[in-house]
Design a protein around this motif. Sequence first.
Motif, PDB file in Angstrom:
ATOM      1  N   ALA A 104     -32.344   2.087  -1.817  1.00  0.00           N
ATOM      2  CA  ALA A 104     -31.016   2.327  -2.387  1.00  0.00           C
ATOM      3  C   ALA A 104     -31.166   3.513  -3.325  1.00  0.00           C
ATOM      4  CB  ALA A 104     -30.505   1.109  -3.138  1.00  0.00           C
ATOM      5  N   GLY A 105     -30.322   4.526  -3.144  1.00  0.00           N
ATOM      6  CA  GLY A 105     -30.494   5.761  -3.892  1.00  0.00           C
ATOM      7  C   GLY A 105     -29.953   5.767  -5.298  1.00  0.00           C
ATOM      8  N   GLY A 106     -29.248   4.715  -5.694  1.00  0.00           N
ATOM      9  CA  GLY A 106     -28.684   4.706  -7.029  1.00  0.00           C
ATOM     10  C   GLY A 106     -28.387   3.296  -7.498  1.00  0.00           C
ATOM     11  N   PRO A 107     -28.249   3.099  -8.804  1.00  0.00           N
ATOM     12  CA  PRO A 107     -27.944   1.777  -9.334  1.00  0.00           C
ATOM     13  C   PRO A 107     -26.560   1.314  -8.890  1.00  0.00           C
ATOM     14  CG  PRO A 107     -27.761   3.451 -11.052  1.00  0.00           C
ATOM     15  CD  PRO A 107     -28.364   4.125  -9.866  1.00  0.00           C
ATOM     16  N   GLY A 108     -26.462   0.046  -8.602  1.00  0.00           N
ATOM     17  CA  GLY A 108     -25.182  -0.502  -8.172  1.00  0.00           C
ATOM     18  C   GLY A 108     -24.931  -0.381  -6.687  1.00  0.00           C
ATOM     19  N   ARG A 109     -25.766   0.360  -5.982  1.00  0.00           N
ATOM     20  CA  ARG A 109     -25.607   0.478  -4.537  1.00  0.00           C
ATOM     21  C   ARG A 109     -26.372  -0.644  -3.831  1.00  0.00           C
ATOM     22  NH1 ARG A 109     -27.226   6.732  -3.392  1.00  0.00           N
ATOM     23  NH2 ARG A 109     -25.767   7.724  -4.847  1.00  0.00           N
ATOM     24  N   PRO A 110     -25.842  -1.122  -2.714  1.00  0.00           N
ATOM     25  CA  PRO A 110     -26.621  -2.093  -1.941  1.00  0.00           C
ATOM     26  C   PRO A 110     -27.747  -1.378  -1.210  1.00  0.00           C
ATOM     27  CG  PRO A 110     -24.617  -1.527  -0.760  1.00  0.00           C
ATOM     28  CD  PRO A 110     -24.529  -0.848  -2.112  1.00  0.00           C
ATOM     29  N   THR A 111     -28.836  -2.057  -0.987  1.00  0.00           N
ATOM     30  CA  THR A 111     -29.868  -1.493  -0.128  1.00  0.00           C
ATOM     31  C   THR A 111     -29.346  -1.463   1.303  1.00  0.00           C
ATOM     32  OG1 THR A 111     -30.872  -3.636   0.366  1.00  0.00           O
ATOM     33  CG2 THR A 111     -31.677  -2.463  -1.594  1.00  0.00           C
ATOM     34  N   LYS A 112     -29.973  -0.670   2.118  1.00  0.00           N
ATOM     35  CA  LYS A 112     -29.594  -0.636   3.525  1.00  0.00           C
ATOM     36  C   LYS A 112     -29.805  -2.008   4.159  1.00  0.00           C
ATOM     37  CE  LYS A 112     -32.353   2.844   4.201  1.00  0.00           C
ATOM     38  NZ  LYS A 112     -33.143   3.890   4.886  1.00  0.00           N
ATOM     39  N   ALA A 113     -30.863  -2.687   3.747  1.00  0.00           N
ATOM     40  CA  ALA A 113     -31.145  -4.016   4.295  1.00  0.00           C
ATOM     41  C   ALA A 113     -30.036  -5.003   3.943  1.00  0.00           C
ATOM     42  CB  ALA A 113     -32.491  -4.527   3.780  1.00  0.00           C
ATOM     43  N   ALA A 114     -29.570  -4.955   2.698  1.00  0.00           N
ATOM     44  CA  ALA A 114     -28.502  -5.874   2.275  1.00  0.00           C
ATOM     45  C   ALA A 114     -27.221  -5.606   3.058  1.00  0.00           C
ATOM     46  CB  ALA A 114     -28.251  -5.723   0.776  1.00  0.00           C
ATOM     47  N   ARG A 115     -26.862  -4.337   3.254  1.00  0.00           N
ATOM     48  CA  ARG A 115     -25.651  -4.017   4.011  1.00  0.00           C
ATOM     49  C   ARG A 115     -25.816  -4.418   5.480  1.00  0.00           C
ATOM     50  NH1 ARG A 115     -21.368  -0.693   3.182  1.00  0.00           N
ATOM     51  NH2 ARG A 115     -21.455  -1.702   1.117  1.00  0.00           N
ATOM     52  N   ALA A 116     -27.013  -4.207   6.020  1.00  0.00           N
ATOM     53  CA  ALA A 116     -27.259  -4.573   7.416  1.00  0.00           C
ATOM     54  C   ALA A 116     -27.134  -6.076   7.624  1.00  0.00           C
ATOM     55  CB  ALA A 116     -28.644  -4.093   7.850  1.00  0.00           C
ATOM     56  N   ARG A 117     -27.664  -6.848   6.687  1.00  0.00           N
ATOM     57  CA  ARG A 117     -27.552  -8.315   6.800  1.00  0.00           C
ATOM     58  C   ARG A 117     -26.090  -8.748   6.702  1.00  0.00           C
ATOM     59  NH1 ARG A 117     -32.478  -8.215   3.617  1.00  0.00           N
ATOM     60  NH2 ARG A 117     -31.237  -8.324   1.695  1.00  0.00           N
ATOM     61  N   LEU A 118     -25.348  -8.119   5.793  1.00  0.00           N
ATOM     62  CA  LEU A 118     -23.932  -8.457   5.642  1.00  0.00           C
ATOM     63  C   LEU A 118     -23.164  -8.176   6.928  1.00  0.00           C
ATOM     64  CD1 LEU A 118     -21.460  -9.235   3.927  1.00  0.00           C
ATOM     65  CD2 LEU A 118     -21.349  -6.845   3.170  1.00  0.00           C
ATOM     66  N   LEU A 119     -23.372  -6.997   7.509  1.00  0.00           N
ATOM     67  CA  LEU A 119     -22.667  -6.643   8.742  1.00  0.00           C
ATOM     68  C   LEU A 119     -23.072  -7.565   9.890  1.00  0.00           C
ATOM     69  CD1 LEU A 119     -22.770  -2.729   8.644  1.00  0.00           C
ATOM     70  CD2 LEU A 119     -20.760  -4.191   8.392  1.00  0.00           C
ATOM     71  N   ALA A 120     -24.356  -7.851   9.987  1.00  0.00           N
ATOM     72  CA  ALA A 120     -24.835  -8.707  11.073  1.00  0.00           C
ATOM     73  C   ALA A 120     -24.234 -10.099  10.983  1.00  0.00           C
ATOM     74  CB  ALA A 120     -26.364  -8.786  11.036  1.00  0.00           C
ATOM     75  N   LEU A 121     -24.221 -10.678   9.785  1.00  0.00           N
ATOM     76  CA  LEU A 121     -23.694 -12.029   9.629  1.00  0.00           C
ATOM     77  C   LEU A 121     -22.178 -12.054   9.808  1.00  0.00           C
ATOM     78  CD1 LEU A 121     -24.129 -14.990   9.061  1.00  0.00           C
ATOM     79  CD2 LEU A 121     -24.074 -14.492   6.599  1.00  0.00           C
ATOM     80  N   ALA A 122     -21.469 -11.068   9.253  1.00  0.00           N
ATOM     81  CA  ALA A 122     -20.012 -11.029   9.411  1.00  0.00           C
ATOM     82  C   ALA A 122     -19.635 -10.861  10.878  1.00  0.00           C
ATOM     83  CB  ALA A 122     -19.422  -9.891   8.575  1.00  0.00           C
ATOM     84  N   LEU A 123     -20.364 -10.003  11.598  1.00  0.00           N
ATOM     85  CA  LEU A 123     -20.103  -9.835  13.026  1.00  0.00           C
ATOM     86  C   LEU A 123     -20.348 -11.139  13.768  1.00  0.00           C
ATOM     87  CD1 LEU A 123     -19.483  -8.021  15.463  1.00  0.00           C
ATOM     88  CD2 LEU A 123     -21.934  -7.455  15.547  1.00  0.00           C
ATOM     89  N   ALA A 124     -21.438 -11.819  13.431  1.00  0.00           N
ATOM     90  CA  ALA A 124     -21.723 -13.107  14.070  1.00  0.00           C
ATOM     91  C   ALA A 124     -20.597 -14.103  13.816  1.00  0.00           C
ATOM     92  CB  ALA A 124     -23.052 -13.657  13.550  1.00  0.00           C
ATOM     93  N   MET A 125     -20.084 -14.136  12.591  1.00  0.00           N
ATOM     94  CA  MET A 125     -19.003 -15.070  12.255  1.00  0.00           C
ATOM     95  C   MET A 125     -17.737 -14.777  13.049  1.00  0.00           C
ATOM     96  SD  MET A 125     -19.386 -15.453   8.122  1.00  0.00           S
ATOM     97  CE  MET A 125     -20.640 -16.525   7.392  1.00  0.00           C
ATOM     98  N   VAL A 126     -17.392 -13.493  13.167  1.00  0.00           N
ATOM     99  CA  VAL A 126     -16.195 -13.126  13.935  1.00  0.00           C
ATOM    100  C   VAL A 126     -16.359 -13.541  15.397  1.00  0.00           C
ATOM    101  CG1 VAL A 126     -14.778 -11.209  14.745  1.00  0.00           C
ATOM    102  CG2 VAL A 126     -15.603 -11.233  12.397  1.00  0.00           C
ATOM    103  N   LEU A 127     -17.513 -13.256  15.957  1.00  0.00           N
ATOM    104  CA  LEU A 127     -17.761 -13.595  17.353  1.00  0.00           C
ATOM    105  C   LEU A 127     -17.773 -15.111  17.570  1.00  0.00           C
ATOM    106  CD1 LEU A 127     -20.549 -10.955  18.061  1.00  0.00           C
ATOM    107  CD2 LEU A 127     -18.226 -10.928  18.977  1.00  0.00           C
ATOM    108  N   LEU A 128     -18.374 -15.829  16.644  1.00  0.00           N
ATOM    109  CA  LEU A 128     -18.422 -17.287  16.764  1.00  0.00           C
ATOM    110  C   LEU A 128     -17.023 -17.877  16.698  1.00  0.00           C
ATOM    111  CD1 LEU A 128     -21.551 -17.986  14.523  1.00  0.00           C
ATOM    112  CD2 LEU A 128     -21.382 -18.424  16.985  1.00  0.00           C
ATOM    113  N   ARG A 129     -16.178 -17.332  15.834  1.00  0.00           N
ATOM    114  CA  ARG A 129     -14.806 -17.832  15.738  1.00  0.00           C
ATOM    115  C   ARG A 129     -14.016 -17.536  17.010  1.00  0.00           C
ATOM    116  NH1 ARG A 129     -13.707 -15.744   9.524  1.00  0.00           N
ATOM    117  NH2 ARG A 129     -15.102 -17.252   8.524  1.00  0.00           N
TER     118      ARG A 129
END
Length: 292
Positions: A104-129
């Motif tokens: 993460a290049g600056g304070p307050g920013r999410p790491t790439k890993a954190a954003r990737a996990r968020l997108l992956a889980l949200a996508l899974a939730m949409v698809l599951l629904r």
Amino acid sequence: MTPPKPRMAELRSRAEAASAHLPGLILSAERLAAMVAPGAHGLRRAGPGEDFWQYRPAAQGDSARAIDWRRSARSDAQFVRDREAQTAQAVAIWVSGGQGMDFAGGPGRPTKAARARLLALALAMVLLRGGEKVGLLGQPARAGRVQGDRIAEALVTAAPVAGDDDQPDADALRPNQRLVLIGDFLERPDWLPPLLARASAMGVRGAMMQLLDPDEEAFPYAGAVVFRSLSGRLSHDSRDAQGLRAAYLQRLAERRDWLSAQAAGAGWHFGHHATDHAPAVALEWLYQVLGG
């Protein structure tokens, strides 16, 4: 020499630290998923479903009930209104576990890993629904709400990779599934062409998303800077970082062109996302292209 196995206390500490982030990840993903309307993806052919597909001339065997009389009244022929066949599909999601994703290049920013996990889980939730079967690559794809919890736990407890980058397991591909790859792709992924070739032969289609920090997008560095990978394996001491900017941006553009060409050649989709942009835009794109 075989490296020593982690101690039990070390494993327990890692598991407890990961579990502490689990409720927040699930809540954030649920909020993000709520912004996308779920639904079963069409198969681009006539069959059982709710969405209109096409009008076709009535043929022998079509019942009078199947005739669309409004459409037929505008011509001398009779037409049948076909619906688009819909079915649940198995979707596998891969999130890079390379140490470079922890940047993460600056304070307050999410790491790439954190954003990737968020997108992956949200996508899974949409698809599951929407009734789809979803799983992380290499794990069973299942339907139902409980599967979302399983995916969330697997995401936060995944063991870190030793290097800055990693790659998906091609042996985990299954025929006719959909596959989503999320990573930074900063190290040239020479594994990608053979993976896509194997996927195409198995009828696997999908999408790749390059996820970067804003500093990796713009390269805002100047003066004397030491660039070091998070794994410590790579290091470069520059006395004029600003002088490297043009070359870096050119190489980034070339990498994206290469990734896009690889995806297009396999019938896949390629997109990119920066962590300072709204995750809902990236999620909507991923969901839409999976239905294409």
